[in-house]
Motif scaffolding. Structure first.
Motif, PDB file in Angstrom:
ATOM      1  N   LYS A  29      -3.265   6.677   3.077  1.00 20.29           N
ATOM      2  CA  LYS A  29      -2.817   5.285   3.150  1.00 20.29           C
ATOM      3  C   LYS A  29      -3.047   4.647   4.514  1.00 20.29           C
ATOM      4  O   LYS A  29      -3.615   3.555   4.600  1.00 20.29           O
ATOM      5  CB  LYS A  29      -1.343   5.186   2.729  1.00 20.29           C
ATOM      6  CG  LYS A  29      -0.836   3.781   2.478  1.00 20.29           C
ATOM      7  CD  LYS A  29      -0.371   2.976   3.666  1.00 20.29           C
ATOM      8  CE  LYS A  29       0.630   3.618   4.557  1.00 20.29           C
ATOM      9  NZ  LYS A  29       0.944   2.754   5.734  1.00 20.29           N
ATOM     10  N   LEU A  59       1.398   7.015  -6.294  1.00 17.44           N
ATOM     11  CA  LEU A  59       0.387   7.982  -6.726  1.00 17.44           C
ATOM     12  C   LEU A  59       0.737   9.393  -6.258  1.00 17.44           C
ATOM     13  O   LEU A  59       0.580  10.364  -7.003  1.00 17.44           O
ATOM     14  CB  LEU A  59      -0.993   7.589  -6.185  1.00 17.44           C
ATOM     15  CG  LEU A  59      -1.692   6.426  -6.872  1.00 17.44           C
ATOM     16  CD1 LEU A  59      -2.924   6.002  -6.088  1.00 17.44           C
ATOM     17  CD2 LEU A  59      -2.068   6.814  -8.302  1.00 17.44           C
ATOM     18  N   THR A  60       1.215   9.493  -5.015  1.00 11.65           N
ATOM     19  CA  THR A  60       1.595  10.794  -4.461  1.00 11.65           C
ATOM     20  C   THR A  60       2.700  11.436  -5.281  1.00 11.65           C
ATOM     21  O   THR A  60       2.631  12.615  -5.636  1.00 11.65           O
ATOM     22  CB  THR A  60       2.032  10.637  -2.989  1.00 11.65           C
ATOM     23  OG1 THR A  60       0.910  10.196  -2.232  1.00 11.65           O
ATOM     24  CG2 THR A  60       2.542  11.946  -2.416  1.00 11.65           C
ATOM     25  N   PHE A  94       0.233   3.973  -2.809  1.00 13.43           N
ATOM     26  CA  PHE A  94      -0.162   5.329  -2.448  1.00 13.43           C
ATOM     27  C   PHE A  94       1.006   6.307  -2.562  1.00 13.43           C
ATOM     28  O   PHE A  94       0.827   7.456  -2.944  1.00 13.43           O
ATOM     29  CB  PHE A  94      -0.759   5.353  -1.042  1.00 13.43           C
ATOM     30  CG  PHE A  94      -2.179   4.852  -0.985  1.00 13.43           C
ATOM     31  CD1 PHE A  94      -3.227   5.732  -0.912  1.00 13.43           C
ATOM     32  CD2 PHE A  94      -2.451   3.497  -1.004  1.00 13.43           C
ATOM     33  CE1 PHE A  94      -4.545   5.281  -0.869  1.00 13.43           C
ATOM     34  CE2 PHE A  94      -3.747   3.024  -0.960  1.00 13.43           C
ATOM     35  CZ  PHE A  94      -4.808   3.915  -0.892  1.00 13.43           C
ATOM     36  N   PHE A 119      -2.821  11.376  -1.187  1.00 13.63           N
ATOM     37  CA  PHE A 119      -2.846   9.908  -1.304  1.00 13.63           C
ATOM     38  C   PHE A 119      -2.016   9.252  -0.201  1.00 13.63           C
ATOM     39  O   PHE A 119      -2.422   8.249   0.375  1.00 13.63           O
ATOM     40  CB  PHE A 119      -2.325   9.480  -2.682  1.00 13.63           C
ATOM     41  CG  PHE A 119      -3.193   9.959  -3.799  1.00 13.63           C
ATOM     42  CD1 PHE A 119      -4.375   9.308  -4.114  1.00 13.63           C
ATOM     43  CD2 PHE A 119      -2.834  11.072  -4.530  1.00 13.63           C
ATOM     44  CE1 PHE A 119      -5.182   9.761  -5.136  1.00 13.63           C
ATOM     45  CE2 PHE A 119      -3.633  11.533  -5.562  1.00 13.63           C
ATOM     46  CZ  PHE A 119      -4.806  10.882  -5.863  1.00 13.63           C
ATOM     47  N   PHE A 120      -0.866   9.833   0.074  1.00 12.16           N
ATOM     48  CA  PHE A 120       0.012   9.260   1.086  1.00 12.16           C
ATOM     49  C   PHE A 120      -0.598   9.398   2.479  1.00 12.16           C
ATOM     50  O   PHE A 120      -0.476   8.489   3.302  1.00 12.16           O
ATOM     51  CB  PHE A 120       1.393   9.936   1.038  1.00 12.16           C
ATOM     52  CG  PHE A 120       2.460   9.143   1.715  1.00 12.16           C
ATOM     53  CD1 PHE A 120       2.893   7.932   1.195  1.00 12.16           C
ATOM     54  CD2 PHE A 120       3.037   9.589   2.893  1.00 12.16           C
ATOM     55  CE1 PHE A 120       3.877   7.187   1.829  1.00 12.16           C
ATOM     56  CE2 PHE A 120       4.025   8.858   3.530  1.00 12.16           C
ATOM     57  CZ  PHE A 120       4.439   7.654   2.990  1.00 12.16           C
ATOM     58  N   PHE A 154       0.819  -1.205   0.000  1.00 14.28           N
ATOM     59  CA  PHE A 154       0.000   0.000   0.000  1.00 14.28           C
ATOM     60  C   PHE A 154       0.861   1.268   0.000  1.00 14.28           C
ATOM     61  O   PHE A 154       0.499   2.263  -0.624  1.00 14.28           O
ATOM     62  CB  PHE A 154      -0.977   0.000   1.184  1.00 14.28           C
ATOM     63  CG  PHE A 154      -2.241  -0.746   0.889  1.00 14.28           C
ATOM     64  CD1 PHE A 154      -3.332  -0.105   0.335  1.00 14.28           C
ATOM     65  CD2 PHE A 154      -2.340  -2.100   1.153  1.00 14.28           C
ATOM     66  CE1 PHE A 154      -4.502  -0.785   0.044  1.00 14.28           C
ATOM     67  CE2 PHE A 154      -3.505  -2.798   0.867  1.00 14.28           C
ATOM     68  CZ  PHE A 154      -4.592  -2.148   0.310  1.00 14.28           C
TER      69      PHE A 154
END
Length: 195
Positions: free
Chosen positions: A95, A82-83, A79, A91-92, A75
């Motif tokens: 998580k 994505l960040t 995430f 996003f982070f 994860f």
């Protein structure tokens, strides 16, 4: 072939709670320091790398796949990726909420279907009667929900730097205290080995 020295190192790693704590807290400490020194985005990249190294070391030293750290690592990579890709730390920060709610949902679903997933993961560490496993599972499931709520409160109301520090100096000690508070259940419901 494993030599005697390597076997002793593996046995020592399995018995050392301090080594396990270092492998779990080390990446968080690195993340905290990196965030203070170079900022959020580089710190996230460093954290992702440190977590992969920590999980790899866990696998190497303990000769088994640590399920929860591995799920968390996957994860973090998703995430964190994505960040970094979208240049948005939202996003982070989400998580921990997603992972804690996932763990809680798995434990609650197991209880509802008569499967005890906590026992499956930790049955080699503790030998408890069924009531003890149920009590522990309920408590950990609720605790994961509480961690998700705390994460949401902190990231929504404080700076990224405060949130990063809180993960290390708030959530980690809180989790350790909660785990130690379960000792009476572990002692009361421990299955005694057959004579």
């Amino acid at each position: 072939m494993i030599d005697q020295t390597d076997t002793r190192a593996v046995a020592k790693a399995e018995k050392s709670p301090f080594l396990r704590l270092a492998l779990e807290a080390g990446p968080l400490l690195i993340f905290f320091v990196a965030n203070q020194v170079v900022g959020a985005m580089p710190a996230i990249a460093v954290f992702m790398a440190a977590l992969v190294v920590a999980v790899a070391l866990s696998v190497r030293l303990e000769r088994r796949w640590p399920i929860m750290p591995m799920v968390s690592c996957v994860f973090v990579l998703i995430f964190g990726g994505l960040t970094l890709w979208l240049n948005d730390d939202l996003f982070f920060k989400l998580k921990p909420t997603v992972v804690n709610l996932l763990f809680a949902a798995i434990l609650f679903a197991g209880l509802a279907t008569g499967r005890n997933f906590l026992k499956l993961m930790m049955g080699t560490v503790f030998e408890l009667d069924e009531l003890g496993w149920r009590i522990l599972t309920w408590r950990w499931a609720v605790f994961f929900v509480v961690l998700a709520v705390i994460n949401e409160i902190v990231w929504r109301n404080f700076s990224f730097s405060f949130w990063a520090g809180f993960k290390l100096f708030g959530i980690l000690p809180l989790t350790l205290v909660f785990a130690m508070a379960q000792m009476p259940v572990l002692m009361r419901h421990q299955v005694k080995p057959a004579e």
